[in-house]
Design a protein around this motif. Structure first.
Motif, PDB file in Angstrom:
ATOM      1  N   ALA A 158     -31.979 -15.381 -34.779  1.00 55.66           N
ATOM      2  CA  ALA A 158     -31.026 -16.496 -35.499  1.00 55.66           C
ATOM      3  C   ALA A 158     -29.808 -16.176 -35.241  1.00 55.66           C
ATOM      4  CB  ALA A 158     -31.367 -16.611 -37.023  1.00 55.66           C
ATOM      5  N   HIS A 159     -29.324 -14.965 -35.548  1.00 54.76           N
ATOM      6  CA  HIS A 159     -27.678 -14.553 -35.271  1.00 54.76           C
ATOM      7  C   HIS A 159     -27.362 -14.820 -33.657  1.00 54.76           C
ATOM      8  CE1 HIS A 159     -26.396 -12.908 -39.143  1.00 54.76           C
ATOM      9  NE2 HIS A 159     -27.627 -12.477 -39.192  1.00 54.76           N
ATOM     10  N   LEU A 160     -28.396 -14.437 -32.784  1.00 47.98           N
ATOM     11  CA  LEU A 160     -28.148 -14.419 -31.415  1.00 47.98           C
ATOM     12  C   LEU A 160     -28.159 -15.927 -30.910  1.00 47.98           C
ATOM     13  CD1 LEU A 160     -29.932 -12.332 -28.728  1.00 47.98           C
ATOM     14  CD2 LEU A 160     -29.322 -14.821 -28.192  1.00 47.98           C
ATOM     15  N   LEU A 161     -29.154 -16.685 -31.482  1.00 47.44           N
ATOM     16  CA  LEU A 161     -29.157 -18.206 -31.026  1.00 47.44           C
ATOM     17  C   LEU A 161     -27.883 -18.841 -31.675  1.00 47.44           C
ATOM     18  CD1 LEU A 161     -32.931 -18.948 -31.237  1.00 47.44           C
ATOM     19  CD2 LEU A 161     -31.723 -18.414 -29.300  1.00 47.44           C
ATOM     20  N   LEU A 162     -27.457 -18.685 -32.875  1.00 46.27           N
ATOM     21  CA  LEU A 162     -26.347 -19.504 -33.281  1.00 46.27           C
ATOM     22  C   LEU A 162     -24.847 -18.958 -32.595  1.00 46.27           C
ATOM     23  CD1 LEU A 162     -27.516 -19.506 -37.282  1.00 46.27           C
ATOM     24  CD2 LEU A 162     -27.508 -21.404 -35.507  1.00 46.27           C
ATOM     25  N   CYS A 163     -24.885 -17.664 -32.711  1.00 46.94           N
ATOM     26  CA  CYS A 163     -23.603 -17.171 -31.930  1.00 46.94           C
ATOM     27  C   CYS A 163     -24.011 -16.699 -30.389  1.00 46.94           C
ATOM     28  CB  CYS A 163     -22.943 -16.503 -32.895  1.00 46.94           C
ATOM     29  SG  CYS A 163     -22.590 -17.348 -34.287  1.00 46.94           S
ATOM     30  N   PRO A 164     -24.282 -17.316 -29.237  1.00 43.47           N
ATOM     31  CA  PRO A 164     -24.458 -16.734 -28.183  1.00 43.47           C
ATOM     32  C   PRO A 164     -23.341 -16.291 -27.199  1.00 43.47           C
ATOM     33  CG  PRO A 164     -24.481 -18.935 -27.969  1.00 43.47           C
ATOM     34  CD  PRO A 164     -24.337 -18.765 -29.369  1.00 43.47           C
ATOM     35  N   PHE A 165     -22.085 -16.546 -27.597  1.00 46.04           N
ATOM     36  CA  PHE A 165     -21.058 -16.108 -26.714  1.00 46.04           C
ATOM     37  C   PHE A 165     -20.533 -14.984 -27.296  1.00 46.04           C
ATOM     38  CE2 PHE A 165     -20.914 -20.885 -26.682  1.00 46.04           C
ATOM     39  CZ  PHE A 165     -21.369 -21.070 -25.264  1.00 46.04           C
ATOM     40  N   THR A 166     -19.639 -14.263 -26.369  1.00 44.84           N
ATOM     41  CA  THR A 166     -19.271 -13.014 -26.930  1.00 44.84           C
ATOM     42  C   THR A 166     -17.752 -12.954 -26.560  1.00 44.84           C
ATOM     43  OG1 THR A 166     -19.482 -12.302 -24.327  1.00 44.84           O
ATOM     44  CG2 THR A 166     -21.239 -11.746 -25.885  1.00 44.84           C
TER      45      THR A 166
END
Length: 535
Positions: free
Chosen positions: A11-19
């Motif tokens: 969920a963390h990855l999908l909601l904030c994919p950019f770096t």
């Protein structure tokens, strides 16, 4: 309950994919390994080496795991940015595997109740799972650190020393304090002898040091030990403070409370009820105390301590829950244990909303891809803020789109006409810094970013996240001339070079500084609150 860790991490990855820029070196290195492979001359770090070098061993391991899936994605003609999700998922798997093993070790040593509460506390908090799949230089050694904890709790000292040596010599030298304190405790309690330590540590250290020198010297095209140069820069030269300083106790009154949330209040309770928690908590706290002497501080620098502190909070919750039927007072305390998880989740949800609005660069490039035809020939100027907040080579979806990072300001119309599009920072469409572009470019869109938090008693919860324009997308009014990038461009902070005809700096987002941040003179203005939210 391990599935909770996987779902929440995803969920963390999908909601904030950019770096962000702190993750740039490892992300660009992974990209280059996947897409350029043995063509080292095309690698980003040779053009953007940064102040200090970083090891390629972490990116190599992540790339090996992600490569089959990235190849399948390419064969199925998925957009290139799908590989960003795959790469971050591969890193997440690398961290989750030892974390789940650590959870099982907790079950063996402290019981299934403490183990289950450890999972619940971990998924309720924000920062650890948020960082878990991010290619930060502090995340790369995290699998080794978690494995070291696992072997330490299982009294497998040989494997503990080997993992510690790899984490320290290859990735982060400051881990010598944390893992060294744990090793000292084992020696002090005579669970491990000095002779055995030397017999294991010396060959382990030699192998790890030889491996990083051999591999990284090949990629960097010179003989070097990356982490040795970082330690020299940070510790001997003490230049980390050039990137900002914080008070001595900042980790204790700011970083640790934000990392643990309301679980921090239960840590002393766990230490009181369960004396076996003391050896787990003292080394990380002493590590933070020692690390506080360095002036530059960020939460990610001490992210390794969170699992150990969470074990203490989990022991407290387990004791409160087991005693819930003995009296009404203890029933109330058990409800407090559950309530603190709810409070953590509320805080995590809020921080996720803030973080999601904190990558305008990635959002701007994604929006531009939706607005323009993939078949068009485009040359895009990207300014500092955009590069800092989400743009990477994984966002370079079309081969005929040229994305140019220029830290220098573009003032002359001749320079501006080289670019079909500009992604530039501004506070409004009437901002002063947009005026030089008005003769050659029109504003076609803007992207909002996080601004501040405001109280609002008409909403539940009574706070609102306020946004403001921060990046504007501009399009050339006229057909662009033949690209001639002969004007002066700054490739690195503080360095001015003359770009020759044609090869402008393409998407260079390498390791810009000692701890993966742009230097002060080139950093854009970012609210301090945002920095504190994600470090």
């Amino acid at each position: 309950m391990d599935w909770l860790l996987i779902i929440c991490s995803l969920a963390h990855l999908l909601l904030c994919p950019f770096t962000k820029v702190e993750e740039s070196f490892n992300l660009q290195a992974i990209h280059d390994i996947l897409y350029h492979q043995t063509d080292i001359q095309k690698y980003d770090h040779l053009e953007f080496p940064g102040v200090v070098p970083r090891t390629f061993l972490g990116p190599i391991v992540v790339s090996v795991i992600a490569a089959p899936f990235a190849a399948l994605s390419h064969a199925m003609e998925f957009p290139k940015d799908v590989s960003l999700y795959l790469v971050r998922s591969a890193l997440g798997i690398l961290v989750l595997w030892p974390l789940i093993k650590l959870r099982k070790r907790i079950e063996e040593t402290l019981g299934s109740g403490t183990s289950n509460w450890f999972i619940l506390i971990t998924v309720s908090q924000f920062h650890f799972l948020f960082y878990l799949s991010r290619p930060l230089p502090n995340t790369m050694p995290l699998p080794l650190v978690l494995l070291a904890y696992y072997y330490w709790l299982g009294q497998q000292h040989g494997k503990f020393i080997a993992c510690s040596a790899a984490a320290i010599l290859i990735f982060r030298g400051e881990l010598a304090i944390l893992l060294g304190l744990i090793l000292f405790g084992e020696l002090l309690t005579r669970r491990l002898s000095v002779a055995k330590t030397v017999i294991i540590a010396v060959p382990s250290g030699f192998i790890c040091l030889s491996l990083t020198v051999l591999v990284d010297s090949f990629f960097w095209r010179r003989l070097l030990w990356p982490e040795g140069e970082v330690l020299w820069y940070n510790v001997v030269l003490n230049k980390s403070g050039d990137w900002g300083t914080s008070p001595f106790l900042w980790y204790f009154y700011s970083a640790i409370p934000r990392a643990m949330g309301t679980s921090l209040a239960l840590l002393p309770v766990g230490m009181f009820f369960e004396r076996r928690i003391w050896p787990l908590v003292l080394p990380p706290m002493l590590f933070v105390l020692a690390y506080s002497f360095l002036p530059h501080k960020e939460l990610r620098f001490i992210i390794y301590i969170v699992p150990l502190l969470d074990i203490g909070a989990a022991a407290a919750c387990n004791r409160l829950w087991e005693n819930r039927t003995k009296s009404k007072w203890r029933t109330l305390l058990a409800l407090v244990a559950i309530g603190h998880l709810v409070a953590n989740l509320v805080l995590t949800s809020f921080l996720l909303m803030v973080s999601r609005a904190n990558y305008p660069g990635g959002e701007a490039l994604s929006l531009l891809h939706k607005m323009e035809s993939p078949d068009s020939n485009m040359t895009i100027h990207i300014d500092v803020l955009a590069a800092q907040t989400g743009i990477s080579r994984f966002g370079q979806l079309n081969n005929n789109w040229r994305q140019v990072l220029s830290i220098a300001s573009l003032k002359k119309s001749q320079e501006l006409r080289m670019f079909t599009h500009l992604i530039v920072e501004a506070k409004s469409k009437h901002a002063y810094n947009l005026r030089p572009y008005s003769e050659t470019h029109d504003i076609i869109a803007h992207v909002d970013g996080f601004s501040h938090i405001r109280s609002s008693y008409n909403h539940v919860p009574p706070i609102r996240i306020k946004m403001k324009p921060c990046l504007f997308i501009l399009k050339n009014k006229y057909p662009p001339e033949e690209p001639d990038f002969s004007f002066t461009m700054r490739k690195h902070p503080g360095e001015v070079v003359e770009a020759s005809v044609n090869p402008a700096v393409e998407m260079g987002f390498g390791n810009h500084s000692v701890d993966e941040e742009l230097s002060p003179e080139s950093s854009s203005e970012t609210p301090n609150f945002v920095e504190n939210m994600e470090d």
